[in-house]
Design an enzyme around this catalytic site. Structure first.
Site, PDB file in Angstrom:
ATOM      1  CG  HIS A 487       3.893  52.079 -84.410  1.00 35.96           C
ATOM      2  ND1 HIS A 487       5.024  52.545 -83.762  1.00 35.96           N
ATOM      3  CD2 HIS A 487       3.576  53.053 -85.305  1.00 35.96           C
ATOM      4  CE1 HIS A 487       5.369  53.720 -84.239  1.00 35.96           C
ATOM      5  NE2 HIS A 487       4.488  54.072 -85.180  1.00 35.96           N
ATOM      6  CG  ASP A 491       9.997  54.925 -80.812  1.00 34.38           C
ATOM      7  OD1 ASP A 491      10.902  54.186 -81.253  1.00 34.38           O
ATOM      8  OD2 ASP A 491      10.168  55.743 -79.898  1.00 34.38           O
TER       9      ASP A 491
END
Length: 516
Positions: A487, A491
């Protein structure tokens, strides 16, 4: 014996590449005669011979990267050089392009030669290995190129052949010990001195045998034999071991299969049962402690590092495999007839991932400090389970391959993995990985990242499930797929979009052909 090492390369310069060797093993060299040329980022460095003699072993071949003071070669000085020259040439001819058995020959009192068995080149950035199994013991007669022992590195097993015919007179690195690259493993007496050395070895007191507990469980069979037994469906008690302490060798498995009968184990285990039953059972007596292989240790360390470093999330989706299965069933016979390889599901998933990676490039990228490196190519890692653990061979430039090319590459890498023939080069440089837990029956999977990669696709099993299609309930072959991602660089939108694109292309494979 004089070592030729990398000289000081200059301030802040820590490594160089071996550009050219001007001499080959067996050549006579004079003092200060140029042996090889090294290239650094800015300069070219010539390496002279420190002594007069005969060039024995070239440890660092052309194209290899070496650090300051790294070993380049060995030189036999003076009169020993002339005696060692023919041996060096013979060794170079036998070894071919590899330096798998670096050797040193010195004259013995009886006229024979003593040949050192050295740790072979282990691969880029691999500096040490563990001696897992010795196939021979001191005093055994060995033939040239016969397997002496097996080494384990972080990812691959390396077999060490005998550099010469003779008698194994000394084992320097015992099983379980850690050895460095180009370290000394054993000594072989060859030529006229072999018989004398064998006699001396027989007369010497034998080393104390390790306790086996009376059950034989502590005797570790050869890894190649374990693999052969697993493939043939044999258990160890069905094969008669001919190795040291009754260990099972690969040839023993082949003989058991050829005979078509189960060979009884030489030492039946029930003899130890009464002694154990005489005392009250405790937990320790029912436990077995086995040392983790280097592969397992490295895998555990890397997976934990990935969890500690990356911000790992997993997103899921499901794929209707109807179209892929129908397409495969329609053309698999013609595909195999033309290309000589079976059409599997992995080529469809690989193609779908390549298309999705081009649309979502951050999934094919990696973090390097404060930079993001985007890869404009796809080196696909394909996770595979083997008898020795999980390995991830890499198929390079898979985005340029056809379906047939992908299937052939996956088949070839799978065979190398099962045979334990993967090299470090086969398992480095991947940019994205596919893990197929479905082959083992997993319904859902959330794999851990393979650092420094930022994404890994998880495949589960195909299972018929009722689905609502056009307002009706129909049975469809469905598969859950997942994307574990970092992450920090990817995204949620990018991760979900990637998985949706893979789903779309698998549910309508014609999109793969039209690059949609």
């Amino acid at each position: 014996m004089t070592e030729v090492r990398v000289p000081t390369l200059g301030e802040s310069v820590t490594e160089a590449t071996v550009a050219t060797w001007f001499k080959k093993p067996g050549d006579t060299v004079a003092v200060d005669e140029m042996l090889c040329e090294l290239e650094t980022d800015k300069v070219t460095v010539e390496v002279p011979s420190p002594v007069a003699g005969t060039l024995g072993d070239i440890v660092a071949g052309e194209g290899e990267t070496v650090g300051v003071d790294a070993l380049l070669a060995n030189i036999t000085e003076g009169d020993a050089g002339s005696a060692a020259a023919p041996k060096g040439k013979e060794a170079a001819a036998d070894a071919g392009a590899t330096s798998a058995a670096a050797r040193t020959a010195s004259e013995g009192e009886s006229g024979g030669a003593s040949v050192d068995v050295m740790v072979p080149t282990l691969g880029e950035s691999v500096t040490e290995a563990t001696v897992s199994t010795w196939f021979k013991k001191v005093g055994d007669t060995v033939a040239q190129d016969e397997m002496l022992c097996e080494l384990e590195t972080d990812k691959v097993s390396v077999e060490v052949p005998a550099p010469a015919a003779g008698t194994l007179t000394e084992i320097i690195a015992a099983e379980g010990s850690t050895v460095e690259a180009n370290g000394k493993l054993a000594v072989i007496a060859s030529g006229a001195g072999a018989a004398a050395s064998a006699s001396a070895s027989a007369a010497a007191p034998a080393p104390a045998a390790q306790p086996s507990g009376g059950t034989g469980k502590d005797v570790e069979d050869a890894p190649s034999a374990k693999k052969a037994m697993a493939e043939a469906g044999l258990s160890p008690d069905q094969v008669q071991g001919s190795g040291r302490d009754g260990r099972i060798m690969k040839d023993d498995v082949a003989r058991a299969l050829a005979a078509g009968t189960s060979a009884a184990a030489s030492a039946p285990a029930p003899a130890a049962a009464p002694a154990r039953a005489a005392s009250a059972p405790d937990d320790a007596s029912r436990e077995e402690r086995v040392r983790m292989t280097r592969l397992k240790q490295t895998m555990a360390r890397r997976l934990k590092e990935a969890q500690n470093t990356a911000a790992i999330l997993t997103t899921f989706n499901e794929v209707d495999m109807t179209e892929v299965m129908e397409l495969r069933n329609t053309y698999k016979a013609d595909f195999e007839k033309k290309h000589g390889v079976r059409m599997g599901f992995m080529s469809f998933f690989t193609k779908a991932c390549c298309h999705a990676l081009k649309e979502i490039p951050e999934v094919n990228a990696e973090i390097d400090g404060t930079d993001v490196i985007y890869k404009n190519y796809v080196h696909m890692g394909v996770a595979a389970g083997t008898p020795t653990g999980l390995v991830v061979p890499v198929i390079r430039d898979v985005d340029t391959m056809s379906f047939a090319g992908i299937e052939k590459a996956i088949g070839a890498m799978g065979k190398k993995a099962r045979d334990g023939k993967l090299t470090m080069a086969d398992m480095t440089g991947g940019t994205f990985t596919i893990s197929n837990g479905g082959v083992y029956g997993s319904l859902m999977t959330a794999p851990i990242l393979n650092p420094p990669q930022s994404g890994i696709l998880g495949m589960a099993k195909i299972q018929d499930r009722p689905m609502a299609i056009g307002g009706q309930v129909v049975i469809r072959p469905m598969m859950y797929i997942s994307l574990s991602y970092d992450h920090r660089i990817i995204d949620g939108k990018g991760a979900v979009t990637f998985l949706v694109r893979v789903k779309e292309m698998l549910e309508d494979p014609r999109r793969l052909l039209m690059d949609l």
